[in-house]
Design a protein around this motif. Structure first.
Motif, PDB file in Angstrom:
ATOM      1  N   ILE A 114       0.895  -1.196  -0.030  1.00  0.00           N
ATOM      2  CA  ILE A 114       0.026  -0.041   0.139  1.00  0.00           C
ATOM      3  C   ILE A 114       0.954   1.090   0.122  1.00  0.00           C
ATOM      4  N   SER A 115       2.065   1.019   0.831  1.00  0.00           N
ATOM      5  CA  SER A 115       2.996   2.452   0.773  1.00  0.00           C
ATOM      6  C   SER A 115       3.387   2.491  -0.435  1.00  0.00           C
ATOM      7  N   ALA A 116       3.776   1.462  -1.344  1.00  0.00           N
ATOM      8  CA  ALA A 116       4.350   1.558  -2.597  1.00  0.00           C
ATOM      9  C   ALA A 116       3.691   2.293  -3.491  1.00  0.00           C
ATOM     10  N   VAL A 117       2.354   1.927  -3.390  1.00  0.00           N
ATOM     11  CA  VAL A 117       1.150   2.478  -4.433  1.00  0.00           C
ATOM     12  C   VAL A 117       1.006   3.895  -3.941  1.00  0.00           C
ATOM     13  N   GLY A 118       1.099   4.351  -2.780  1.00  0.00           N
ATOM     14  CA  GLY A 118       0.980   5.703  -2.338  1.00  0.00           C
ATOM     15  C   GLY A 118       2.055   6.569  -2.870  1.00  0.00           C
ATOM     16  N   LEU A 119       3.378   5.935  -2.645  1.00  0.00           N
ATOM     17  CA  LEU A 119       4.579   6.749  -3.331  1.00  0.00           C
ATOM     18  C   LEU A 119       4.411   7.075  -4.682  1.00  0.00           C
ATOM     19  N   ILE A 120       4.121   6.005  -5.407  1.00  0.00           N
ATOM     20  CA  ILE A 120       3.669   6.222  -6.954  1.00  0.00           C
ATOM     21  C   ILE A 120       2.688   7.207  -7.385  1.00  0.00           C
ATOM     22  N   ASN A 121       1.819   6.992  -6.553  1.00  0.00           N
ATOM     23  CA  ASN A 121       0.508   8.004  -6.733  1.00  0.00           C
ATOM     24  C   ASN A 121       1.030   9.642  -6.500  1.00  0.00           C
ATOM     25  N   SER A 122       1.804   9.677  -5.528  1.00  0.00           N
ATOM     26  CA  SER A 122       2.310  11.129  -5.255  1.00  0.00           C
ATOM     27  C   SER A 122       2.968  11.772  -6.316  1.00  0.00           C
ATOM     28  N   PHE A 123       3.513  10.931  -7.527  1.00  0.00           N
ATOM     29  CA  PHE A 123       4.153  11.386  -8.439  1.00  0.00           C
ATOM     30  C   PHE A 123       3.425  11.465  -9.775  1.00  0.00           C
ATOM     31  N   ILE A 124       2.128  11.212  -9.725  1.00  0.00           N
ATOM     32  CA  ILE A 124       1.297  10.775 -11.165  1.00  0.00           C
ATOM     33  C   ILE A 124      -0.071  11.504 -10.781  1.00  0.00           C
ATOM     34  N   GLU A 125      -0.517  11.997 -12.107  1.00  0.00           N
ATOM     35  CA  GLU A 125      -1.908  12.621 -11.784  1.00  0.00           C
ATOM     36  C   GLU A 125      -3.012  11.934 -11.827  1.00  0.00           C
ATOM     37  N   GLU A 126      -2.871  10.662 -12.387  1.00  0.00           N
ATOM     38  CA  GLU A 126      -4.199   9.944 -12.370  1.00  0.00           C
ATOM     39  C   GLU A 126      -3.877   8.675 -11.496  1.00  0.00           C
ATOM     40  N   LYS A 127      -4.348   9.014 -10.293  1.00  0.00           N
ATOM     41  CA  LYS A 127      -3.971   7.975  -9.183  1.00  0.00           C
ATOM     42  C   LYS A 127      -4.587   6.541  -9.365  1.00  0.00           C
ATOM     43  N   VAL A 128      -3.933   5.796  -8.867  1.00  0.00           N
ATOM     44  CA  VAL A 128      -4.530   4.418  -8.886  1.00  0.00           C
ATOM     45  C   VAL A 128      -5.019   3.985  -7.348  1.00  0.00           C
ATOM     46  N   GLU A 129      -6.355   3.493  -7.569  1.00  0.00           N
ATOM     47  CA  GLU A 129      -7.198   3.269  -6.228  1.00  0.00           C
ATOM     48  C   GLU A 129      -6.709   2.016  -5.696  1.00  0.00           C
ATOM     49  N   ILE A 130      -6.999   2.055  -4.319  1.00  0.00           N
ATOM     50  CA  ILE A 130      -6.727   0.760  -3.474  1.00  0.00           C
ATOM     51  C   ILE A 130      -8.033   0.411  -3.081  1.00  0.00           C
ATOM     52  N   ASP A 131      -8.471  -0.986  -2.966  1.00  0.00           N
ATOM     53  CA  ASP A 131      -9.694  -1.422  -2.377  1.00  0.00           C
ATOM     54  C   ASP A 131      -9.735  -0.691  -1.047  1.00  0.00           C
ATOM     55  N   LYS A 132     -11.158  -0.129  -0.936  1.00  0.00           N
ATOM     56  CA  LYS A 132     -11.412   0.586   0.443  1.00  0.00           C
ATOM     57  C   LYS A 132     -11.105  -0.486   1.583  1.00  0.00           C
ATOM     58  N   ALA A 133     -11.651  -1.727   1.438  1.00  0.00           N
ATOM     59  CA  ALA A 133     -11.302  -2.720   2.558  1.00  0.00           C
ATOM     60  C   ALA A 133     -10.128  -3.072   2.902  1.00  0.00           C
ATOM     61  N   ALA A 134      -9.072  -3.060   1.967  1.00  0.00           N
ATOM     62  CA  ALA A 134      -7.709  -3.173   2.146  1.00  0.00           C
ATOM     63  C   ALA A 134      -7.070  -2.078   2.846  1.00  0.00           C
ATOM     64  N   LEU A 135      -7.602  -0.810   2.596  1.00  0.00           N
ATOM     65  CA  LEU A 135      -7.235   0.387   3.309  1.00  0.00           C
ATOM     66  C   LEU A 135      -7.635   0.291   4.612  1.00  0.00           C
ATOM     67  N   TYR A 136      -8.753   0.162   4.860  1.00  0.00           N
ATOM     68  CA  TYR A 136      -9.263  -0.127   6.348  1.00  0.00           C
ATOM     69  C   TYR A 136      -8.852  -1.139   7.257  1.00  0.00           C
ATOM     70  N   GLU A 137      -8.176  -2.275   6.785  1.00  0.00           N
ATOM     71  CA  GLU A 137      -7.597  -3.241   7.298  1.00  0.00           C
ATOM     72  C   GLU A 137      -6.250  -2.665   7.983  1.00  0.00           C
ATOM     73  N   VAL A 138      -5.812  -1.728   7.299  1.00  0.00           N
ATOM     74  CA  VAL A 138      -4.361  -1.437   7.969  1.00  0.00           C
ATOM     75  C   VAL A 138      -4.697   0.168   8.536  1.00  0.00           C
ATOM     76  N   SER A 139      -5.687   0.976   8.218  1.00  0.00           N
ATOM     77  CA  SER A 139      -5.792   2.400   8.484  1.00  0.00           C
ATOM     78  C   SER A 139      -5.753   2.683   9.908  1.00  0.00           C
ATOM     79  N   TYR A 140      -6.390   1.914  10.561  1.00  0.00           N
ATOM     80  CA  TYR A 140      -6.626   2.115  12.085  1.00  0.00           C
ATOM     81  C   TYR A 140      -5.435   1.921  12.776  1.00  0.00           C
ATOM     82  N   THR A 141      -4.758   0.942  12.459  1.00  0.00           N
ATOM     83  CA  THR A 141      -3.411   0.396  13.132  1.00  0.00           C
ATOM     84  C   THR A 141      -2.049   1.568  12.622  1.00  0.00           C
ATOM     85  N   SER A 142      -2.433   1.997  11.605  1.00  0.00           N
ATOM     86  CA  SER A 142      -1.246   2.987  11.049  1.00  0.00           C
ATOM     87  C   SER A 142      -1.520   4.391  11.849  1.00  0.00           C
ATOM     88  N   ALA A 143      -2.973   4.651  11.769  1.00  0.00           N
ATOM     89  CA  ALA A 143      -3.267   5.967  12.767  1.00  0.00           C
ATOM     90  C   ALA A 143      -3.055   5.783  14.102  1.00  0.00           C
TER      91      ALA A 143
END
Length: 345
Positions: A114-143
């Motif tokens: 997820i971090s790798a996709v986020g890194l690439i997204n920071s350099f491109i205009e058309e962002k790549v979306e990540i499944d919300k469920a995948a983000l949710y699984e790690v978002s609260y622990t990261s936060a």
């Protein structure tokens, strides 16, 4: 950055998302537990992660304006190959290794992808979306982790500007210059080791091109550049020694904190940042894929000498007299091709 490179980066990010979807479904292999070694797995992942980190560092530098499109296109496959190997290693874990063990590996790899996709997204205009469920699984622990880290900083506030300057120097300038030197040292060592291996005879084709090979991740020195790489290695080593000396003898050992010394500490950190940037740019120039690399290395070497010379000039303002001779020697090393001037307050 060219539009073609943007599309290339987006395609790389989409490939990582495919790996992410695969890891989220990880259930373990049917291989017997006796064929698996947790310590060996950990060590191999550590080695692989270190290799990926090196390429990611070069990738970030290449993406900084002005973007080095050829360098970006050369690094993306290496990063993706490293992530693929990482996922493949996870596939080798048997179910009998334990549910908690599998989940721990799964979460760690998911966060990396997820971090790798986020890194690439920071350099491109058309962002790549990540499944919300995948983000949710790690978002609260990261936060939660970020929140806990912030709480720690509240109870570790610096006592004065010297402590604040020391923290800033160690956490950014000093450590990043040290990392750059160590990475280049490792690259040179790998190159020399590979040359020795060639002299002793090549491995068989199956070993060279097996899926577990990490050859595609090695930051190889392009042919004909070793002499320049060794010159840069010596310059970066001198830079590291100077930064270490300033951190210890100028910042840590600063005994007076009147207004002048406080401003001096602030300026040391301010002038240290261009040194850090120059080290990054010089390291990246060594691996430029076209014929401009040598000219760029010379330009970046000159920039580094200039900003480091300015930093040393500032450093001697209040440093103890016992260290003046060392700084003079350092200045002479930087200006080896020119006549050195003795340090005068």
């Amino acid at each position: 950055m060219k539009k073609e490179t943007q599309k290339y980066l987006r395609s790389a990010a989409l490939s990582i998302v495919v790996l992410l979807d695969h890891v989220r479904k990880l259930e373990g292999s049917d291989e017997p537990l006796a064929s698996f070694s947790g310590p060996k797995f950990r060590d191999s992942v550590k080695e692989l992660a270190t290799a990926i980190d090196k390429e990611a560092t070069r990738f970030i530098i290449a993406c900084k304006p002005p973007a080095l499109d050829a360098e970006i296109r050369a690094l993306c496959p290496k990063i993706n190959a490293g992530l693929f190997h990482l996922v493949k290693k996870a596939d080798s874990i048997p179910k009998t290794a334990g549910k908690l063990y599998l989940e721990a590996i799964q979460k760690a790899i998911c966060r990396s992808l997820i971090s790798a996709v986020g890194l690439i997204n920071s350099f491109i205009e058309e962002k790549v979306e990540i499944d919300k469920a995948a983000l949710y699984e790690v978002s609260y622990t990261s936060a939660s982790g970020i929140f806990w880290e912030h709480c720690k900083t509240l109870v570790q506030l610096p006592a004065d500007n010297r402590a604040a300057a020391m923290w800033a120097w160690q956490s950014s300038i000093g450590s990043l210059v040290k990392d750059a030197v160590e990475e280049l040292d490792e690259t040179v060592k790998e190159y020399k080791d590979s040359e020795t291996s060639k002299d002793c005879g090549k491995q068989n084709a199956d070993d060279e091109f097996s899926d577990d090979s990490m050859d595609d991740l090695d930051p190889d020195i392009p042919p004909g550049r070793l002499e320049q790489v060794l010159k840069v290695q010596r310059l970066l080593t001198s830079t590291k020694h100077a930064c270490d000396k300033i951190g210890l003898r100028c910042i840590r050992d600063c005994k007076v904190l009147d207004e002048e010394h406080v401003m001096w500490l602030d300026r040391l950190v301010d002038l240290g940042k261009p040194v850090q940037d120059a080290v990054d740019e010089l390291s990246a120039a060594l691996f430029i894929d076209d014929d401009s690399w040598l000219q760029q290395v010379e330009i970046e070497s000159s920039k580094l000498r200039k900003v480091l010379s300015g930093l040393i000039t500032l450093a001697i303002t209040f440093v103890d007299d016992s260290h003046l001779k060392w700084f003079e020697t350092c200045r002479k090393q930087l200006d080896a091709a020119h006549e050195s001037t003795s340090i005068v307050r």
